[in-house]
Design a protein around this motif. Structure first.
Motif, PDB file in Angstrom:
ATOM      1  N   ILE A 181      40.445  34.081  87.190  1.00  0.00           N
ATOM      2  CA  ILE A 181      39.285  33.777  88.042  1.00  0.00           C
ATOM      3  C   ILE A 181      39.291  32.338  88.542  1.00  0.00           C
ATOM      4  N   PRO A 182      39.462  31.302  87.682  1.00  0.00           N
ATOM      5  CA  PRO A 182      39.490  29.934  88.223  1.00  0.00           C
ATOM      6  C   PRO A 182      40.660  29.682  89.166  1.00  0.00           C
ATOM      7  N   ILE A 183      41.809  30.339  88.928  1.00  0.00           N
ATOM      8  CA  ILE A 183      42.950  30.174  89.837  1.00  0.00           C
ATOM      9  C   ILE A 183      42.613  30.746  91.207  1.00  0.00           C
ATOM     10  N   LEU A 184      41.977  31.914  91.211  1.00  0.00           N
ATOM     11  CA  LEU A 184      41.583  32.540  92.471  1.00  0.00           C
ATOM     12  C   LEU A 184      40.579  31.674  93.223  1.00  0.00           C
ATOM     13  N   LEU A 185      39.574  31.159  92.510  1.00  0.00           N
ATOM     14  CA  LEU A 185      38.567  30.306  93.147  1.00  0.00           C
ATOM     15  C   LEU A 185      39.192  29.010  93.670  1.00  0.00           C
ATOM     16  N   ALA A 186      40.115  28.442  92.882  1.00  0.00           N
ATOM     17  CA  ALA A 186      40.770  27.202  93.318  1.00  0.00           C
ATOM     18  C   ALA A 186      41.604  27.442  94.575  1.00  0.00           C
ATOM     19  N   TRP A 187      42.281  28.582  94.642  1.00  0.00           N
ATOM     20  CA  TRP A 187      43.073  28.886  95.834  1.00  0.00           C
ATOM     21  C   TRP A 187      42.173  29.060  97.063  1.00  0.00           C
ATOM     22  N   MET A 188      41.078  29.773  96.902  1.00  0.00           N
ATOM     23  CA  MET A 188      40.164  29.972  98.026  1.00  0.00           C
ATOM     24  C   MET A 188      39.602  28.630  98.513  1.00  0.00           C
ATOM     25  N   TYR A 189      39.279  27.761  97.557  1.00  0.00           N
ATOM     26  CA  TYR A 189      38.778  26.430  97.911  1.00  0.00           C
ATOM     27  C   TYR A 189      39.860  25.621  98.630  1.00  0.00           C
ATOM     28  N   ALA A 190      41.111  25.728  98.143  1.00  0.00           N
ATOM     29  CA  ALA A 190      42.217  24.999  98.768  1.00  0.00           C
ATOM     30  C   ALA A 190      42.459  25.484 100.192  1.00  0.00           C
ATOM     31  N   GLU A 191      42.360  26.796 100.406  1.00  0.00           N
ATOM     32  CA  GLU A 191      42.543  27.330 101.759  1.00  0.00           C
ATOM     33  C   GLU A 191      41.423  26.833 102.689  1.00  0.00           C
ATOM     34  N   ALA A 192      40.204  26.773 102.157  1.00  0.00           N
ATOM     35  CA  ALA A 192      39.087  26.264 102.956  1.00  0.00           C
ATOM     36  C   ALA A 192      39.290  24.794 103.299  1.00  0.00           C
ATOM     37  N   LEU A 193      39.773  24.010 102.327  1.00  0.00           N
ATOM     38  CA  LEU A 193      40.053  22.593 102.578  1.00  0.00           C
ATOM     39  C   LEU A 193      41.143  22.424 103.631  1.00  0.00           C
ATOM     40  N   GLU A 194      42.182  23.243 103.549  1.00  0.00           N
ATOM     41  CA  GLU A 194      43.281  23.158 104.514  1.00  0.00           C
ATOM     42  C   GLU A 194      42.785  23.486 105.919  1.00  0.00           C
ATOM     43  N   PHE A 195      41.980  24.513 106.012  1.00  0.00           N
ATOM     44  CA  PHE A 195      41.431  24.896 107.320  1.00  0.00           C
ATOM     45  C   PHE A 195      40.546  23.788 107.889  1.00  0.00           C
ATOM     46  N   TRP A 196      39.728  23.205 107.031  1.00  0.00           N
ATOM     47  CA  TRP A 196      38.814  22.140 107.467  1.00  0.00           C
ATOM     48  C   TRP A 196      39.589  20.903 107.891  1.00  0.00           C
ATOM     49  N   ASN A 197      40.646  20.548 107.131  1.00  0.00           N
ATOM     50  CA  ASN A 197      41.452  19.377 107.467  1.00  0.00           C
ATOM     51  C   ASN A 197      42.166  19.558 108.805  1.00  0.00           C
ATOM     52  N   THR A 227      51.281  27.326  95.702  1.00  0.00           N
ATOM     53  CA  THR A 227      51.462  27.822  94.334  1.00  0.00           C
ATOM     54  C   THR A 227      50.237  28.611  93.892  1.00  0.00           C
ATOM     55  N   LEU A 228      49.043  28.094  94.203  1.00  0.00           N
ATOM     56  CA  LEU A 228      47.809  28.818  93.871  1.00  0.00           C
ATOM     57  C   LEU A 228      47.736  30.148  94.618  1.00  0.00           C
ATOM     58  N   ARG A 229      48.216  30.148  95.864  1.00  0.00           N
ATOM     59  CA  ARG A 229      48.228  31.394  96.629  1.00  0.00           C
ATOM     60  C   ARG A 229      49.163  32.416  95.985  1.00  0.00           C
ATOM     61  N   ALA A 230      50.333  31.959  95.552  1.00  0.00           N
ATOM     62  CA  ALA A 230      51.291  32.868  94.907  1.00  0.00           C
ATOM     63  C   ALA A 230      50.729  33.428  93.604  1.00  0.00           C
ATOM     64  N   ALA A 231      50.087  32.553  92.802  1.00  0.00           N
ATOM     65  CA  ALA A 231      49.502  33.014  91.536  1.00  0.00           C
ATOM     66  C   ALA A 231      48.364  34.000  91.788  1.00  0.00           C
ATOM     67  N   SER A 232      47.568  33.760  92.807  1.00  0.00           N
ATOM     68  CA  SER A 232      46.457  34.665  93.129  1.00  0.00           C
ATOM     69  C   SER A 232      46.975  36.017  93.604  1.00  0.00           C
ATOM     70  N   GLU A 233      48.009  35.993  94.433  1.00  0.00           N
ATOM     71  CA  GLU A 233      48.583  37.251  94.910  1.00  0.00           C
ATOM     72  C   GLU A 233      49.195  38.036  93.752  1.00  0.00           C
ATOM     73  N   PHE A 234      49.868  37.328  92.861  1.00  0.00           N
ATOM     74  CA  PHE A 234      50.445  37.991  91.691  1.00  0.00           C
ATOM     75  C   PHE A 234      49.353  38.632  90.838  1.00  0.00           C
ATOM     76  N   GLY A 235      48.256  37.912  90.638  1.00  0.00           N
ATOM     77  CA  GLY A 235      47.139  38.468  89.877  1.00  0.00           C
ATOM     78  C   GLY A 235      46.537  39.686  90.552  1.00  0.00           C
TER      79      GLY A 235
END
Length: 546
Positions: free
Chosen positions: A19-35, A95-103
């Motif tokens: 769960i925290p890995i999934l949330l961290a990945w979603m947050y990272a994707e949002a940060l990337e989009f915003w940047n 890396t977070l995206r890969a871990a989330s997809e694997f999960g």
């Protein structure tokens, strides 16, 4: 939706960690989009490369080199992850995206095999359909992916190397197709052929690992753990999520054991590996170890007793119960010698390669005569093996298999490499399938077939399209192959993040951190399950009082 059996601490631990890995990945994707949006709006003319150069200059001005900064970031990674540090999340977004997809794939495995979300159907063997599908795939592969592989150097006059990587990948690919089809259609009449295919996989373990360690001389810890990661990362999570024993996926412990044997045999006193007599002694020692363990009574029980916790297995649906270590004895025992033959073939590979080069340079008539004689001998030997060994009833065949499996493998190698043209051409579709044999072997148990409960053999088929067996086969196969390929890619993507090459300190830090996190998650899962059970018990008691 109903699930089969209660939630285990291991399943809860993986869920709590995911769960925290999934949330961290979603947050990272949002940060990337915003940047990216901000960069396009504020300063769209500055290229990314200039921004990176500016950041590098700022690091140097502050007294930090990019290397030291990277090392610091790696060591502080766990703390920065828990603090949801924006820079850390952006740096590790992929890396977070890969871990989330694997999960997510593990969740799909659980839904397919441990819930009633999808149905199941019976296996049905039809010889005509079985071979029609296989030969149809060969025709499609030949029409779309027949490829000729040239020399690596355009200035080299050497013929294409025998047993080259393209060829062995293709070999694994077509064997894997028949292997999984054997399970899907319950093609019992091909049992003996499947035993030969598994022996060929184990032979490649000895051949490939010996070739790597003998040539590269890389016995580093990073290489060792990368090897163990490749063989066991995916299967470890399947065991935890689905509540299965390691030996249900017997290919994994087999290849792990034989790979470790090759690693140890070449790693011990490796500075003397260039001496032929030392290699001969090492190979002889491997034979003696296997003979002692499997051929001398009671030695097997003594050697493997400490590993019962890892290798014990009993099929819950089997009518006859065997000792817990019977499955490992049977499976590993069938191919106990063939990996050593792979080592021998790898050692003599340069010599055979030299013979083939000389053969290609001889006069045409002599060359044709020699190749014809070799082919004739192989065909005769292969025919005799087929008539007097292969056609035996399976239990009788199993007794001969450890001592005869090298015959069809050697015949196949000789005929496949008899001419330069044969060595040059491969069907790359099968080569593509051959790269993910481990993932497809494990995935078939849960998203192509179905067992329905822990440690059970997959006796049923997963049914997504009820009452349409061929449409169901087509859809399930598309999903099965796609998921297996994605897991193969994700395993390789996550490997450098967990097992960095050339940095033993970081590797040790990652290992210790992994152990601590695993223990913490398991302890937390026990607490959560205990609280959930108490709440259920309290609710049940309240209903009774009412």
């Amino acid at each position: 939706m109903e699930i089969s059996g209660p939630i285990t601490p291991g399943q809860m631990a993986v869920l709590v960690g995911f769960i925290p890995i999934l949330l961290a990945w979603m947050y990272a994707e949002a940060l990337e989009f915003w940047n990216k949006s901000r960069q396009a709006t504020v300063n769209p003319t500055v290229p990314d490369i200039l921004l990176k150069e500016e950041a590098k200059k700022q690091l140097l001005e502050s007294g930090l080199s990019p290397e030291s900064s990277r090392a610091y970031k790696q060591k502080a990674g766990l703390f920065r992850f828990f603090m949801m540090d924006k820079d850390f999340l952006l740096d590790n977004r992929l890396t977070l995206r890969a871990a989330s997809e694997f999960g997510a794939f593990l969740v799909y495995f659980y839904l397919c095999d441990r819930t009633d979300l999808f149905g199941e159907s019976k296996k049905n063997y039809n010889r005509d359909l079985f071979f029609f599908l296989f030969f149809l795939l060969i025709i499609v592969a030949a029409m779309t992916s027949l490829t000729i592989h040239h020399d690596t150097s355009p200035f080299s006059s050497k013929p294409v190397q025998y047993l080259n990587r393209h060829q062995t990948e293709e070999w694994k690919g077509w064997m894997q197709v028949l292997f999984v089809m054997y399970h899907y259609f319950n093609a019992k009449e091909t049992y003996n052929a499947i035993r030969v295919f598994i022996a060929a996989y184990v032979w490649m373990t000895g051949f490939g690992n010996f070739s790597y360690y003998y040539v590269r001389k890389d016995f580093s810890l990073a290489r060792f753990y990368q090897m163990i990661w490749r063989l066991n990362f995916f299967v470890a999570f399947c065991c935890i999520i689905l509540g299965n024993h390691y030996m249900l996926y017997y290919i994994c412990p087999m290849h792990t054991f034989f790979t470790l044997m090759v690693y140890c045999s070449l790693g011990i006193l490796n500075k003397y590996n260039e001496t032929g007599s030392v290699i001969a002694i090492k190979i002889a020692a491997c034979f003696l170890v296997i003979v002692a363990v499997w051929e001398i009574p009671h030695v097997y029980d003594f050697v493997w007793a400490p590993f019962t916790f890892l290798l014990a297995y009993n099929d819950p649906d089997a009518s006859r119960k065997y000792p817990p270590m019977h499955e490992w004895n049977f499976r590993a025992g069938l191919d106990r010698y063939i990996w050593i033959l792979g080592m021998i073939y790898a050692y003599f590979h340069p010599m055979v390669e030299g013979w083939l080069e000389k053969l290609e340079q001889t006069e045409v008539k002599l060359r044709t005569l020699i190749k014809t004689c070799i082919s004739a001998i192989c065909l005769v030997v292969g025919y005799l093996w087929y008539q007097y060994i292969y056609k035996l009833e399976k239990y009788t065949y199993n007794r001969y298999h450890p001592y005869t499996s090298w015959i069809p493998i050697t015949v196949c190698i000789c005929l496949r490499n008899i001419t330069q043209e044969f060595r040059s051409y491969t069907l790359t579709l099968f080569g593509w399938l051959g790269k993910m044999t481990l993932e497809s072997y494990i995935a078939q148990f849960h998203i192509w077939l179905r067992s329905g409960k822990p440690d059970a053999q997959p006796q049923k088929l997963l049914s997504i399209v009820p009452n349409y067996p061929m449409l169901n086969f087509m859809l399930n196969t598309i999903i099965f192959v796609t998921v297996a390929h994605r897991i193969f890619i994700l395993t390789n993507k996550l490997k450098p993040a967990m097992i960095p090459a050339g940095d033993n300190k970081q590797l040790l830090f990652n290992l210790i951190s992994g152990v601590i996190i695993s223990i913490t998650l398991y302890a937390l899962s026990l607490v959560l399950l205990n609280l959930m059970n108490k709440q259920v018990h309290y609710a049940h008691a309240s209903n009774l009082n009412k």
